[in-house]
Design an enzyme around this catalytic site. Structure first.
Site, PDB file in Angstrom:
ATOM      1  N   GLU A   1       3.219  -6.602  -2.838  1.00 61.33           N
ATOM      2  CA  GLU A   1       2.387  -5.765  -1.964  1.00 61.33           C
ATOM      3  C   GLU A   1       3.189  -5.085  -0.840  1.00 61.33           C
ATOM      4  OE1 GLU A   1      -0.999  -8.151  -0.819  1.00 61.33           O
ATOM      5  OE2 GLU A   1      -1.764  -8.158  -2.884  1.00 61.33           O
TER       6      GLU A   1
ATOM      7  N   GLU B   1      -1.179  -9.517 -10.452  1.00 65.03           N
ATOM      8  CA  GLU B   1      -1.983 -10.446  -9.636  1.00 65.03           C
ATOM      9  C   GLU B   1      -3.407  -9.955  -9.458  1.00 65.03           C
ATOM     10  OE1 GLU B   1      -0.363 -11.587  -5.757  1.00 65.03           O
ATOM     11  OE2 GLU B   1      -2.411 -11.718  -5.010  1.00 65.03           O
TER      12      GLU B   1
END
Length: 484
Positions: free
Chosen positions: A231, A334
């Protein structure tokens, strides 16, 4: 070879391909059986065999009929596998469980016959939010990494990874991801709350990935791939580090890519982005339009935490990336349902979120799909910043028992019946109330996944090349139809 011989060879190849295509088109499905496995809201028998269908001739369907059209002649991406993350949290909860429950969990996820056959795993480099503490593998300011040591992971994570691999038959595709470099390498001198990698530590940080891989492989765990940064556009209250698209591109082409290559790790699957679908095209185009960066990148990873409307996400963005860069892989790295609440452990919407995502992600070209934590406790943790979430299976440490959410079964409708090496084929429902995807396995069998997240009972026919098999999709159900 002269021109005449080249023409003869070319003609022979054309003839061979034409014969193979004609043989493929001439396959008759009239005598084949379809075994149906279903998970239905309100049923106490998830993923159970519910019926065996037979085909009948149906050359031209009518507009009044509901059908799922399947075309095995149109093949797309190769399926690599499905799996989940073995985090510190998962490993710590696993270690607290009774031995019988530990074996139950390993079988449930990794056994190819008795379980749902996971073949992919992800784990964290340094700590992440689903760790009980913040840690790295070196002492402060050790730029040369002389103190690098993975003893922290030997207590919980490494034993679980090894047991999972053994249960999976001795092989699992393990990829690794950092949430943050050590604090002293960063602009904010903190592993938490964003910050950026200081330019002075670009090479040291690239070396860090290599050392981690080397130490894990010395400990008996081959590493299949790695992501650059979890991220990279999120400043989180937990471990995080920011990279613009240009910064990630330059780190890959000038440091991480060459460092992997110099250390005989060019075969490791280097995965960029590792964030949501919303910005994926901008990131992918910036990285992959630079040939010096693109040559090191195997694929683009993504998550599902962009704005959630309840019925759709940015699946079209994946298709745009796949269309623009067809030689690169798409990998879901994810996803989980956030904001854990024990009272929602049986919420049917948990699994339907997975089914919706997996069907659309695969139809957009995704080759690999990785869930987040394989196991959490009855509080949705442990998590050192209170970011508690759902997992497909929770351990109630008060009783020592495992609690299966329906997410586990929804994932299993893909991981159990679609085998590594399968090719995605066309699956096209005639009504929007049904969504589906289909793959042809290496053994020739076909797995068609059909999901109904409406309140309606929907009769339909599975149609392949002039043959159709009648069945019914029950309200809030997912089924895998296996054709052998």
């Amino acid at each position: 070879m002269n021109k005449s011989n080249q023409l003869v060879l070319f003609a022979a190849l054309l003839l061979t391909n034409a014969i193979a295509f004609a043989q493929q088109k001439s396959v008759s499905y009239a005598t084949k059986k379809v075994t149906v496995f279903s998970t239905v809201k309100g049923s106490d028998k998830p993923m159970s065999q519910t019926e065996v269908l037979t085909f009948k001739t149906l050359k031209q369907p009518m507009e009044t009929q509901t059908l799922v059209f399947v075309d095995p002649n149109r093949k797309f991406q190769t399926f690599i596998g499905v799996g989940g993350a073995i985090t510190d949290a998962s490993a710590e909860v696993f270690a607290k469980m009774p031995k019988a429950a530990q074996q139950e969990l390993l079988t449930a996820y990794y056994d190819r016959t008795k379980g749902i056959g996971y073949t992919i795993a992800r784990t964290n480099i340094n700590s992440c939010d689903f760790s009980s503490d913040t840690y790295t593998y070196v002492t402060d300011n050790d730029k040369t990494l002389k103190t690098f040591n993975i003893d922290h992971d030997r207590k919980f994570k490494i034993p679980l990874i090894k047991q999972a691999t053994a249960t999976a038959g001795g092989k699992i595709n393990l990829f690794v991801s950092p949430w943050s470099p050590p604090a002293w390498m960063k602009s904010n001198n903190n592993m938490l709350k964003g910050g950026t990698l200081l330019p002075a530590y670009n090479q040291s940080w690239a070396n860090y990935y290599v050392r981690f891989i080397q130490e894990y492989e010395k400990a008996g765990m081959p590493i299949w791939g790695l992501t650059v940064q979890n991220e990279p556009m999120a400043t989180q209250r937990w471990e995080s580090c920011l990279y613009s698209a240009e910064e990630e591109r330059d780190f890959i082409k000038n440091f991480l890519g060459p460092t992997l290559q110099k250390n005989n790790m060019a075969s490791k699957k280097l995965i960029a982005w590792d964030h949501n679908r919303d910005l994926i095209y901008q990131r992918a185009s910036t990285l992959l339009e630079d040939p010096l960066a693109a040559k090191y990148i195997w694929g683009i990873g993504f998550h599902w935490y962009e704005t959630w409307t309840g019925s759709t996400q940015n699946f079209e963005n994946l298709k745009r990336v796949n269309e623009a860069f067809p030689t690169k892989q798409l990998i879901f790295t994810e996803g989980c349902v956030e904001k854990f609440g024990f009272d929602r452990i049986n919420d049917w919407a948990l699994g339907e979120r997975y089914g919706l995502s997996m069907i659309n992600d695969f139809n957009a070209g995704t080759t690999t799909w990785t869930d987040w934590n394989i196991l959490l406790d009855e509080n949705g943790g442990p998590n050192h910043v209170g970011n508690f979430c759902f997992a497909p299976i929770h351990a109630d440490l008060r009783t020592g028992k495992l609690l299966y959410t329906n997410s586990y079964y929804y994932i299993g409708h893909f991981s159990k019946f679609i085998k590594p090496g399968a090719k995605r084929i066309i699956s096209s429902p005639s009504r929007s109330m049904l969504i589906s995807t289909a793959f042809q396995n290496p053994d020739g069998s076909i797995a068609v996944v059909v999901m109904n997240n409406t309140d309606q009972k929907l009769p339909y026919q599975l149609w392949i090349k002039g043959s159709a098999a009648e069945t019914v999709s029950l309200p809030h159900s997912i089924s895998t139809l296996v054709i052998k």
